[in-house]
Design a protein around this motif. Structure first.
Motif, PDB file in Angstrom:
ATOM      1  N   ILE A 283       0.331  -1.134   0.386  1.00 12.56           N
ATOM      2  CA  ILE A 283      -0.210   0.269  -0.443  1.00 12.56           C
ATOM      3  C   ILE A 283       1.142   1.299   0.013  1.00 12.56           C
ATOM      4  CG2 ILE A 283      -1.591   1.290   1.341  1.00 12.56           C
ATOM      5  CD1 ILE A 283      -2.805  -1.370   2.235  1.00 12.56           C
ATOM      6  N   LEU A 284       2.112   0.749   0.631  1.00 12.40           N
ATOM      7  CA  LEU A 284       2.564   2.760   0.704  1.00 12.40           C
ATOM      8  C   LEU A 284       3.244   2.872  -0.774  1.00 12.40           C
ATOM      9  CD1 LEU A 284       3.418   3.773   3.707  1.00 12.40           C
ATOM     10  CD2 LEU A 284       5.302   2.589   3.883  1.00 12.40           C
ATOM     11  N   ILE A 285       3.911   1.797  -1.250  1.00 11.62           N
ATOM     12  CA  ILE A 285       4.223   2.262  -2.827  1.00 11.62           C
ATOM     13  C   ILE A 285       3.338   2.373  -3.346  1.00 11.62           C
ATOM     14  CG2 ILE A 285       6.221   0.477  -4.180  1.00 11.62           C
ATOM     15  CD1 ILE A 285       7.077  -0.652  -2.021  1.00 11.62           C
ATOM     16  N   MET A 286       2.563   1.986  -3.639  1.00 15.26           N
ATOM     17  CA  MET A 286       1.448   2.578  -4.126  1.00 15.26           C
ATOM     18  C   MET A 286       1.447   4.075  -4.636  1.00 15.26           C
ATOM     19  SD  MET A 286       0.757   0.434  -6.214  1.00 15.26           S
ATOM     20  CE  MET A 286       0.712  -1.428  -6.475  1.00 15.26           C
ATOM     21  N   ILE A 287       0.576   4.553  -2.715  1.00 20.61           N
ATOM     22  CA  ILE A 287       0.822   5.503  -2.028  1.00 20.61           C
ATOM     23  C   ILE A 287       1.075   6.343  -2.921  1.00 20.61           C
ATOM     24  CG2 ILE A 287      -0.228   7.105  -0.089  1.00 20.61           C
ATOM     25  CD1 ILE A 287      -1.168   5.031   1.077  1.00 20.61           C
ATOM     26  N   VAL A 288       3.237   6.103  -3.058  1.00 19.54           N
ATOM     27  CA  VAL A 288       3.955   7.305  -3.037  1.00 19.54           C
ATOM     28  C   VAL A 288       4.050   6.558  -5.009  1.00 19.54           C
ATOM     29  CG1 VAL A 288       6.424   7.243  -3.070  1.00 19.54           C
ATOM     30  CG2 VAL A 288       5.568   6.179  -1.185  1.00 19.54           C
ATOM     31  N   THR A 289       3.998   6.041  -4.784  1.00 20.67           N
ATOM     32  CA  THR A 289       4.324   6.600  -6.437  1.00 20.67           C
ATOM     33  C   THR A 289       2.989   6.501  -7.228  1.00 20.67           C
ATOM     34  OG1 THR A 289       3.062   4.341  -6.718  1.00 20.67           O
ATOM     35  CG2 THR A 289       5.712   4.717  -7.303  1.00 20.67           C
ATOM     36  N   ASN A 290       1.550   6.836  -6.910  1.00 21.90           N
ATOM     37  CA  ASN A 290       0.850   7.439  -7.917  1.00 21.90           C
ATOM     38  C   ASN A 290       0.336   9.088  -6.628  1.00 21.90           C
ATOM     39  OD1 ASN A 290      -1.757   5.761  -9.143  1.00 21.90           O
ATOM     40  ND2 ASN A 290      -1.013   4.480  -6.837  1.00 21.90           N
ATOM     41  N   SER A 291       0.871   9.131  -5.181  1.00 22.71           N
ATOM     42  CA  SER A 291       1.184  10.908  -5.350  1.00 22.71           C
ATOM     43  C   SER A 291       2.123  11.549  -6.139  1.00 22.71           C
ATOM     44  CB  SER A 291       1.415  10.941  -3.962  1.00 22.71           C
ATOM     45  OG  SER A 291       1.020   9.836  -2.649  1.00 22.71           O
ATOM     46  N   LEU A 292       2.626  10.849  -6.296  1.00 26.76           N
ATOM     47  CA  LEU A 292       3.986  11.648  -7.563  1.00 26.76           C
ATOM     48  C   LEU A 292       3.879  11.619  -8.366  1.00 26.76           C
ATOM     49  CD1 LEU A 292       7.173   9.633  -6.390  1.00 26.76           C
ATOM     50  CD2 LEU A 292       7.209  11.908  -6.064  1.00 26.76           C
ATOM     51  N   TYR A 293       2.983  11.037  -9.357  1.00 29.20           N
ATOM     52  CA  TYR A 293       2.312  10.930 -10.134  1.00 29.20           C
ATOM     53  C   TYR A 293       0.976  12.268 -10.327  1.00 29.20           C
ATOM     54  CZ  TYR A 293      -1.400  10.430 -13.547  1.00 29.20           C
ATOM     55  OH  TYR A 293      -2.574  10.168 -14.523  1.00 29.20           O
ATOM     56  N   PHE A 294       0.681  11.758  -8.912  1.00 24.70           N
ATOM     57  CA  PHE A 294      -0.596  13.628  -9.707  1.00 24.70           C
ATOM     58  C   PHE A 294       0.099  14.554  -9.453  1.00 24.70           C
ATOM     59  CE2 PHE A 294      -3.852  15.718  -7.395  1.00 24.70           C
ATOM     60  CZ  PHE A 294      -4.979  15.078  -8.155  1.00 24.70           C
ATOM     61  N   LEU A 295       1.700  14.778  -8.272  1.00 29.18           N
ATOM     62  CA  LEU A 295       1.899  15.676  -8.552  1.00 29.18           C
ATOM     63  C   LEU A 295       2.568  15.912 -10.060  1.00 29.18           C
ATOM     64  CD1 LEU A 295       4.049  15.778  -4.788  1.00 29.18           C
ATOM     65  CD2 LEU A 295       1.979  17.441  -5.836  1.00 29.18           C
ATOM     66  N   LEU A 296       3.547  15.239 -10.978  1.00 33.57           N
ATOM     67  CA  LEU A 296       3.616  15.669 -11.835  1.00 33.57           C
ATOM     68  C   LEU A 296       2.792  15.741 -13.051  1.00 33.57           C
ATOM     69  CD1 LEU A 296       6.605  12.427 -12.088  1.00 33.57           C
ATOM     70  CD2 LEU A 296       6.602  15.393 -12.363  1.00 33.57           C
ATOM     71  N   ARG A 297       1.633  15.531 -12.810  1.00 37.38           N
ATOM     72  CA  ARG A 297       0.374  15.732 -13.494  1.00 37.38           C
ATOM     73  C   ARG A 297       0.253  17.335 -13.653  1.00 37.38           C
ATOM     74  NH1 ARG A 297      -5.051  12.537 -13.746  1.00 37.38           N
ATOM     75  NH2 ARG A 297      -5.547  14.860 -13.047  1.00 37.38           N
ATOM     76  N   ARG A 298       0.312  17.069 -12.043  1.00 38.36           N
ATOM     77  CA  ARG A 298      -0.427  18.939 -12.517  1.00 38.36           C
ATOM     78  C   ARG A 298       0.672  19.937 -12.788  1.00 38.36           C
ATOM     79  NH1 ARG A 298      -1.999  19.823  -6.505  1.00 38.36           N
ATOM     80  NH2 ARG A 298      -0.869  22.303  -6.928  1.00 38.36           N
ATOM     81  N   ARG A 299       1.907  19.477 -13.021  1.00 38.70           N
ATOM     82  CA  ARG A 299       2.556  20.217 -13.317  1.00 38.70           C
ATOM     83  C   ARG A 299       2.924  20.287 -14.608  1.00 38.70           C
ATOM     84  NH1 ARG A 299       7.168  23.178 -12.367  1.00 38.70           N
ATOM     85  NH2 ARG A 299       8.863  23.091 -14.300  1.00 38.70           N
ATOM     86  N   ALA A 300       2.475  19.088 -15.136  1.00 38.52           N
ATOM     87  CA  ALA A 300       2.817  18.554 -17.233  1.00 38.52           C
ATOM     88  C   ALA A 300       1.159  19.310 -17.814  1.00 38.52           C
ATOM     89  CB  ALA A 300       2.113  17.318 -17.404  1.00 38.52           C
ATOM     90  N   GLU A 301      -0.254  19.430 -16.464  1.00 42.91           N
ATOM     91  CA  GLU A 301      -1.460  20.154 -17.111  1.00 42.91           C
ATOM     92  C   GLU A 301      -0.866  21.742 -17.118  1.00 42.91           C
ATOM     93  OE1 GLU A 301      -4.431  19.075 -14.518  1.00 42.91           O
ATOM     94  OE2 GLU A 301      -4.657  17.015 -15.935  1.00 42.91           O
ATOM     95  N   ARG A 302       0.719  22.449 -17.039  1.00 46.64           N
ATOM     96  CA  ARG A 302       0.223  23.702 -16.841  1.00 46.64           C
ATOM     97  C   ARG A 302       0.919  24.493 -18.453  1.00 46.64           C
ATOM     98  NH1 ARG A 302       5.796  25.921 -13.862  1.00 46.64           N
ATOM     99  NH2 ARG A 302       5.891  24.457 -12.162  1.00 46.64           N
ATOM    100  N   TRP A 303       1.493  23.136 -19.166  1.00 46.42           N
ATOM    101  CA  TRP A 303       1.529  23.662 -20.867  1.00 46.42           C
ATOM    102  C   TRP A 303       0.682  22.882 -21.212  1.00 46.42           C
ATOM    103  CZ3 TRP A 303       5.591  26.546 -21.359  1.00 46.42           C
ATOM    104  CH2 TRP A 303       6.601  26.814 -20.469  1.00 46.42           C
ATOM    105  N   GLN A 304      -1.087  23.069 -20.487  1.00 52.71           N
ATOM    106  CA  GLN A 304      -1.859  22.676 -21.529  1.00 52.71           C
ATOM    107  C   GLN A 304      -3.130  23.192 -21.431  1.00 52.71           C
ATOM    108  OE1 GLN A 304      -2.325  17.904 -20.452  1.00 52.71           O
ATOM    109  NE2 GLN A 304      -0.416  18.230 -21.649  1.00 52.71           N
ATOM    110  N   LYS A 305      -2.934  24.521 -20.896  1.00 52.10           N
ATOM    111  CA  LYS A 305      -4.080  25.224 -21.163  1.00 52.10           C
ATOM    112  C   LYS A 305      -4.771  26.341 -22.165  1.00 52.10           C
ATOM    113  CE  LYS A 305      -3.762  25.575 -16.228  1.00 52.10           C
ATOM    114  NZ  LYS A 305      -2.742  26.061 -15.120  1.00 52.10           N
TER     115      LYS A 305
END
Lengths: 305, 274
Positions: A283-305
């Motif tokens: 669970i811990l590994i899943m939470i860490v990877t998914n949270s990081l993914y979420f942060l990165l996606r928010r950063r990636a979306e900056r360019w998609q406005k």
């Protein structure tokens, strides 16, 4: 006796307040609409997971301590975590790199559109074609008597099994995982590639940039968060994979999901709480990877406005 | 394009080879059960086996039950959140995505321990209880896809206007959901249902750990005992997945409410400005 009279009293009380109900009902009604869903999620998502986490912090006699978690560091368990992490890392890297190449070829590479559609459809199917049948398909292809193995041996004189390859080894499994990892990468990275605006390339070119300079200074930096995010999802995807590997190796390849599977079946670790600790680690590994993914996606979306 | 497309063709060719060779190899292998001949004997052997039929029947019933239960859970919730509780949306959405984060093996481990014989809700002690737990497991696995599908369907129609219209004609909440909202999200729901079906029909982990005679454990058993039948099963499973995905695409892109709702909205606006 006491129970019955209590119930009766409650029912009476309910009826007595009946006249004042509509007012309070209107307030509560909105919440009631999602009550079945929230109850379901609480009972069958939250509660079981909390139960496992609590078990990971207990010893078999029920007292709270960290000994169970610390015993995850014993060689067998630490080894299976290390194996799982390596296998997930390798299959996610291969999937991310090859998937990115394929997606680039399809979207930016000037291939005909029917080809792009065909690959996209196939990716949708292949990314869902995991599990037991995928294992069978690869046994028929790269198993000891698989078609590809025989052709390599008889036509090209290359006996891959004599050369040390096995479908049931680390690299064999990585190749099998790639079959659902690569199409998943293609599907996930496509929106980001489509978001690369042609104007950026034109602007770079009009300022005299070469293709290499465009990718080095504009294309790749914009894509990087998306690619990294997709890599993390592929990693999590591989980490939780069980059915494919079980059907391939009969449960003898000790990645974490397999060890947990065997533990649930028959307490092979001789300590019921070690199962909880294993689950907690996952669970811990899943939470860490998914949270990081979420942060990165928010950063990636900056360019998609 | 100033990049030579030769490179693109090469990549596409290699990827196609990687995708298609295992399929061809499996198909070829599945035809070789009778030595020296190409026959469909392996398929005949699988399809005529009683265990195959009973496992398939069991998993089909379980999956269909899960689809119905999932629809009953997701449609009213997604509708209600959009209509009345937009503040709760992040919570509901997060819960629907949780099954993507929690691996099935961890989930079923929690179920077995939480609802075992000494629990407040001992579900694993009766046959019915275990079957219900299996269906609940399938509903949970499909929650992300069902919720996404239905929510997308709802976003395409103007549910506020539709609900008000239904209400002004005297429909109850229940009636509104059943005869106004449900028909409008039917396509999206069916799309989600096909995805759910393709996931849960051959699901292995939960089915196996709950000791249910489903299709996933049956396939693993065949893989351990036989040589050619697994290849035939793999081909059939691939065809099945393909059909499910195709039907999902078909229903997901067909939205009857899409044309219907904006028209209605425009008419209403026209009426309001007059």
């Amino acid at each position: 006796m006491v129970d019955i009279s209590d119930g009766h009293g409650l029912a009476k009380e309910g009826r007595r307040f009946g006249s004042g109900f509509p007012m309070s009902l209107r307030l509560d009604w909105n919440w009631l609409g999602v009550a079945p869903y929230l109850t379901f999620a609480f009972l069958f998502l939250i509660l079981p997971i909390l139960y496992l986490i609590q078990g990971a912090f207990q010893t078999p006699d029920g007292s709270y301590s960290l000994t169970t978690l610390i015993s995850l560091s014993q060689p067998q368990l630490a080894g299976s975590y290390w194996l799982s992490i390596r296998l997930s890392f390798v299959s996610a890297s291969l999937g991310a790199v090859f998937g990115l190449f394929l997606a680039c070829a399809l979207i930016l590479g000037g291939l005909p559109s029917w080809m792009r559609r065909a690959f996209m459809t196939y990716s949708g199917v292949a990314s869902n074609f995991a599990g037991v049948p995928l294992a069978f398909a690869f046994i028929a292809t790269l198993g000891r008597l698989g078609l590809a193995t025989l052709i390599l041996r008889d036509v090209f004189g290359l006996n891959i099994y004599a050369a040390g390859f096995s479908l049931f080894s680390f690299w064999g499994l990585a190749i099998v995982y790639l079959y659902f990892q690569m199409p998943l990468m293609v599907l996930m990275i496509t929106p980001a590639l489509e978001g690369l605006r042609p104007q950026w390339k034109e602007a770079a070119e009009s300022l005299g940039a070469s293709t290499w300079q465009y990718w080095r200074h504009i294309g790749l930096p914009i894509l990087a968060p998306s690619v990294l995010g997709c890599f993390l999802l592929l990693f999590a995807n591989a980490f939780g994979t069980l059915a494919t590997i079980y059907a391939l190796t009969g449960g003898n390849y000790e990645v974490v999901p397999i060890v947990l599977f065997q533990q649930i079946r028959g307490n092979v670790l001789y300590n019921p709480n070690l199962g909880y600790a294993l689950a907690f680690g996952m669970i811990l590994i899943m939470i860490v990877t998914n949270s990081l993914y979420f942060l990165l996606r928010r950063r990636a979306e900056r360019w998609q406005k | 394009m100033n990049r030579p497309p030769i490179l693109s063709w090469l990549i596409a060719f290699l990827a196609a080879a990687y995708f298609l060779v295992p399929l061809y190899a499996t198909f070829d292998f599945s035809l070789r059960m009778v030595r020296g001949e190409l026959t469909f004997e392996a398929y005949r052997s699988v399809l005529s086996s009683d265990v195959f039929l009973s496992a398939l029947a069991f998993s089909t019933v379980a999956s269909l039950t899960a689809i119905v239960l999932g629809a009953l859970l997701v449609v009213p919730t997604a509708y209600w959140v959009r209509l009345k509780l937009p503040r709760l949306r992040p919570v509901v959405e997060f819960l629907s995505l949780m099954p993507l984060i929690i691996p099935p093996v961890v989930l079923v481990f929690g179920y077995v321990r939480m609802y075992g014989s000494s629990s407040f809700l001992p579900m694993t002690t009766t046959e019915f209880g275990i079957n219900l737990l299996l269906v609940i497991g399938y509903v949970t696995l499909s929650l992300p896809y069902m919720f996404r599908a239905v929510d997308n369907g709802l976003s395409a129609i103007d549910i506020v206007t539709l609900s008000e219209a239904a209400e002004s004609l005297g429909a109850s909440r229940f009636r509104t959901i059943v005869s106004v909202i449900f028909p409008n999200v039917r396509s999206s729901l069916v799309a989600g249902a096909f995805l759910t079906f393709s996931i849960s029909l051959s699901e292995f982990v939960i089915t196996s750990l709950l000791n249910r005679p489903g299709f996933g454990p049956y396939m693993v058993q065949v893989g351990e005992d036989q040589a050619y039948q697994p290849a035939a099963l793999a081909i059939m499973a691939f065809a099945f997945t393909w059909v499910c995905m195709w039907l999902m695409e078909y229903f997901a892109t067909r939205k009857p409410g899409q044309i219907f709702a904006p028209l209605r909205k425009r008419n209403l606006l026209k009426a309001a400005t007059r």
